[in-house]
Design a protein around this motif. Structure first.
Motif, PDB file in Angstrom:
ATOM      1  N   PRO A  80      40.786  28.769  46.353  1.00  0.00           N
ATOM      2  CA  PRO A  80      39.447  28.710  46.944  1.00  0.00           C
ATOM      3  C   PRO A  80      38.331  28.686  45.899  1.00  0.00           C
ATOM      4  O   PRO A  80      37.285  28.083  46.109  1.00  0.00           O
ATOM      5  CB  PRO A  80      39.375  29.987  47.783  1.00  0.00           C
ATOM      6  CG  PRO A  80      40.803  30.345  48.052  1.00  0.00           C
ATOM      7  CD  PRO A  80      41.561  29.919  46.831  1.00  0.00           C
ATOM      8  N   LYS A  81      38.574  29.342  44.756  1.00  0.00           N
ATOM      9  CA  LYS A  81      37.609  29.350  43.662  1.00  0.00           C
ATOM     10  C   LYS A  81      38.367  29.594  42.354  1.00  0.00           C
ATOM     11  O   LYS A  81      39.520  30.057  42.379  1.00  0.00           O
ATOM     12  CB  LYS A  81      36.556  30.436  43.870  1.00  0.00           C
ATOM     13  CG  LYS A  81      37.116  31.844  43.963  1.00  0.00           C
ATOM     14  CD  LYS A  81      36.001  32.850  44.226  1.00  0.00           C
ATOM     15  CE  LYS A  81      36.572  34.278  44.311  1.00  0.00           C
ATOM     16  NZ  LYS A  81      35.497  35.273  44.567  1.00  0.00           N
ATOM     17  N   PRO A  82      37.753  29.298  41.207  1.00  0.00           N
ATOM     18  CA  PRO A  82      38.440  29.514  39.938  1.00  0.00           C
ATOM     19  C   PRO A  82      38.795  30.988  39.733  1.00  0.00           C
ATOM     20  O   PRO A  82      38.081  31.886  40.199  1.00  0.00           O
ATOM     21  CB  PRO A  82      37.399  29.057  38.896  1.00  0.00           C
ATOM     22  CG  PRO A  82      36.510  28.123  39.639  1.00  0.00           C
ATOM     23  CD  PRO A  82      36.436  28.655  41.032  1.00  0.00           C
ATOM     24  N   LYS A  83      39.901  31.237  39.052  1.00  0.00           N
ATOM     25  CA  LYS A  83      40.279  32.611  38.722  1.00  0.00           C
ATOM     26  C   LYS A  83      39.214  33.236  37.820  1.00  0.00           C
ATOM     27  O   LYS A  83      38.584  32.550  37.018  1.00  0.00           O
ATOM     28  CB  LYS A  83      41.623  32.638  37.991  1.00  0.00           C
ATOM     29  CG  LYS A  83      42.807  32.319  38.884  1.00  0.00           C
ATOM     30  CD  LYS A  83      44.123  32.691  38.230  1.00  0.00           C
ATOM     31  CE  LYS A  83      44.390  31.901  36.975  1.00  0.00           C
ATOM     32  NZ  LYS A  83      45.741  32.164  36.425  1.00  0.00           N
ATOM     33  N   ASP A  84      39.043  34.538  37.926  1.00  0.00           N
ATOM     34  CA  ASP A  84      38.059  35.218  37.088  1.00  0.00           C
ATOM     35  C   ASP A  84      38.698  35.824  35.838  1.00  0.00           C
ATOM     36  O   ASP A  84      38.121  36.666  35.171  1.00  0.00           O
ATOM     37  CB  ASP A  84      37.317  36.297  37.872  1.00  0.00           C
ATOM     38  CG  ASP A  84      38.254  37.353  38.456  1.00  0.00           C
ATOM     39  OD1 ASP A  84      39.487  37.294  38.169  1.00  0.00           O
ATOM     40  OD2 ASP A  84      37.777  38.233  39.188  1.00  0.00           O
ATOM     41  N   HIS A  85      39.920  35.351  35.517  1.00  0.00           N
ATOM     42  CA  HIS A  85      40.596  35.825  34.319  1.00  0.00           C
ATOM     43  C   HIS A  85      41.502  34.712  33.791  1.00  0.00           C
ATOM     44  O   HIS A  85      41.626  33.646  34.405  1.00  0.00           O
ATOM     45  CB  HIS A  85      41.427  37.082  34.621  1.00  0.00           C
ATOM     46  CG  HIS A  85      42.491  36.869  35.655  1.00  0.00           C
ATOM     47  ND1 HIS A  85      42.228  36.858  37.013  1.00  0.00           N
ATOM     48  CD2 HIS A  85      43.829  36.624  35.540  1.00  0.00           C
ATOM     49  CE1 HIS A  85      43.345  36.643  37.679  1.00  0.00           C
ATOM     50  NE2 HIS A  85      44.332  36.490  36.800  1.00  0.00           N
ATOM     51  N   GLY A  86      42.130  34.958  32.657  1.00  0.00           N
ATOM     52  CA  GLY A  86      43.039  33.974  32.080  1.00  0.00           C
ATOM     53  C   GLY A  86      42.326  32.671  31.755  1.00  0.00           C
ATOM     54  O   GLY A  86      41.255  32.647  31.162  1.00  0.00           O
ATOM     55  N   MET A  87      42.900  31.567  32.219  1.00  0.00           N
ATOM     56  CA  MET A  87      42.345  30.248  31.956  1.00  0.00           C
ATOM     57  C   MET A  87      41.239  29.861  32.941  1.00  0.00           C
ATOM     58  O   MET A  87      40.603  28.823  32.798  1.00  0.00           O
ATOM     59  CB  MET A  87      43.461  29.199  32.030  1.00  0.00           C
ATOM     60  CG  MET A  87      44.564  29.385  30.992  1.00  0.00           C
ATOM     61  SD  MET A  87      43.964  29.160  29.305  1.00  0.00           S
ATOM     62  CE  MET A  87      43.603  27.405  29.309  1.00  0.00           C
ATOM     63  N   GLY A  88      41.018  30.691  33.948  1.00  0.00           N
ATOM     64  CA  GLY A  88      39.966  30.397  34.909  1.00  0.00           C
ATOM     65  C   GLY A  88      40.252  29.182  35.765  1.00  0.00           C
ATOM     66  O   GLY A  88      39.332  28.502  36.232  1.00  0.00           O
ATOM     67  N   ASN A  89      41.532  28.917  36.004  1.00  0.00           N
ATOM     68  CA  ASN A  89      41.901  27.713  36.753  1.00  0.00           C
ATOM     69  C   ASN A  89      41.582  27.826  38.242  1.00  0.00           C
ATOM     70  O   ASN A  89      41.746  28.883  38.846  1.00  0.00           O
ATOM     71  CB  ASN A  89      43.403  27.438  36.617  1.00  0.00           C
ATOM     72  CG  ASN A  89      43.805  27.061  35.211  1.00  0.00           C
ATOM     73  OD1 ASN A  89      43.002  26.574  34.439  1.00  0.00           O
ATOM     74  ND2 ASN A  89      45.073  27.288  34.883  1.00  0.00           N
ATOM     75  N   GLN A  90      41.162  26.720  38.802  1.00  0.00           N
ATOM     76  CA  GLN A  90      41.096  26.587  40.258  1.00  0.00           C
ATOM     77  C   GLN A  90      42.231  25.699  40.740  1.00  0.00           C
ATOM     78  O   GLN A  90      42.796  25.944  41.800  1.00  0.00           O
ATOM     79  CB  GLN A  90      39.758  26.007  40.709  1.00  0.00           C
ATOM     80  CG  GLN A  90      39.623  25.944  42.233  1.00  0.00           C
ATOM     81  CD  GLN A  90      38.235  25.572  42.703  1.00  0.00           C
ATOM     82  OE1 GLN A  90      37.351  25.261  41.903  1.00  0.00           O
ATOM     83  NE2 GLN A  90      38.017  25.603  44.010  1.00  0.00           N
ATOM     84  N   ILE A  91      42.565  24.705  39.945  1.00  0.00           N
ATOM     85  CA  ILE A  91      43.710  23.845  40.245  1.00  0.00           C
ATOM     86  C   ILE A  91      44.890  24.316  39.413  1.00  0.00           C
ATOM     87  O   ILE A  91      44.824  24.334  38.178  1.00  0.00           O
ATOM     88  CB  ILE A  91      43.393  22.370  39.929  1.00  0.00           C
ATOM     89  CG1 ILE A  91      42.211  21.885  40.778  1.00  0.00           C
ATOM     90  CG2 ILE A  91      44.615  21.493  40.165  1.00  0.00           C
ATOM     91  CD1 ILE A  91      41.719  20.507  40.414  1.00  0.00           C
ATOM     92  N   GLU A  92      45.956  24.739  40.079  1.00  0.00           N
ATOM     93  CA  GLU A  92      47.134  25.267  39.396  1.00  0.00           C
ATOM     94  C   GLU A  92      48.245  24.220  39.387  1.00  0.00           C
ATOM     95  O   GLU A  92      48.643  23.712  40.435  1.00  0.00           O
ATOM     96  CB  GLU A  92      47.637  26.538  40.084  1.00  0.00           C
ATOM     97  CG  GLU A  92      46.642  27.690  40.075  1.00  0.00           C
ATOM     98  CD  GLU A  92      46.507  28.353  38.711  1.00  0.00           C
ATOM     99  OE1 GLU A  92      47.107  27.857  37.733  1.00  0.00           O
ATOM    100  OE2 GLU A  92      45.799  29.377  38.616  1.00  0.00           O
ATOM    101  N   GLY A  93      48.719  23.905  38.202  1.00  0.00           N
ATOM    102  CA  GLY A  93      49.730  22.868  38.049  1.00  0.00           C
ATOM    103  C   GLY A  93      49.104  21.655  37.390  1.00  0.00           C
ATOM    104  O   GLY A  93      47.879  21.523  37.322  1.00  0.00           O
TER     105      GLY A  93
END
Length: 212
Positions: free
Chosen positions: A98-111
């Motif tokens: 639904p939205k980018p992660k707030d940690h790590g790589m900050g991905n919204q699209i995974e894969g």
């Protein structure tokens, strides 16, 4: 001869992936009062129905979007369904948060899917269409061409139909609200009076007050 919509609706009612309670409504997260509650994730527990979902989504893609070169599932409900479809089609797969992660790589699209992919988006349930179209927007901003969306189920709200039209996204679904209420009345799950209540709700779900 029953249609795939009525067959699927009856199966969803049978495993309680769809519940109809016109006289004891549910309250959605949005605050809407609703005579229907849908949880298509329940289909994952039943191999026969899980396979039916996969086959029908693949059929819709092959029929309406044969040019697809990658598949994207919408988190969280359609992650598993999207993966099953991508496996069947032998296509690259990702899922969209639904939205980018707030940690790590900050991905919204995974894969990782190839640059320039023509993406078909897989969703489990369409209500207002807001969360589904956020996934489309994220994919487009990442440079992918979204060629359409397939989903297991839609309530068929006019607001959703308008939103998809404005976004330029063709939506095709296995089943819908009308087919569900019709088969529910046919098999005695609800009464004819209930059917009228269910039709009233669909006309104005945000202001419907039945059960209060």
């Amino acid at each position: 001869m029953k249609t795939i919509q009525s067959i699927f609706a009856e199966k969803l009612l049978g495993i309680k992936a769809i519940k109809l309670q016109p006289n004891d409504p549910f309250t959605w997260a949005s605050g809407w009062r609703s005579p229907i509650y849908t949880d298509n994730r329940k289909t994952l527990a039943y191999p026969e129905i899980r396979s039916l979902v996969k086959r029908e989504l693949v059929r819709l893609i092959n029929t309406h979007f044969p040019e697809a070169t990658a598949v994207a599932g919408v988190a969280t409900g359609a992650i598993a369904q999207g993966a099953l479809v991508a496996e069947e089609l032998c296509l690259p797969y990702c899922y969209v948060r639904p939205k980018p992660k707030d940690h790590g790589m900050g991905n919204q699209i995974e894969g990782t899917i190839p640059e320039g992919s023509k993406v078909i988006v897989v969703e489990d349930l369409i209500s207002t269409g807001g969360s589904s179209l956020k996934a489309v927007d994220a994919l487009r901003k990442a440079g992918f061409e979204v060629i359409g969306m397939v989903a297991s189920y839609t309530y068929g709200f006019p607001v959703a139909e308008e939103a998809f039209k404005e976004a330029g996204v063709k939506l095709v679904t296995i089943c819908n609200y009308d087919a569900t209420t019709e088969i529910a009345a046919e098999i005695g799950y609800i009464s004819k009076d209930d059917l009228e209540v269910l039709k009233e709700w669909r006309q104005s779900p945000s202001t419907w007050k039945q059960g209060e």
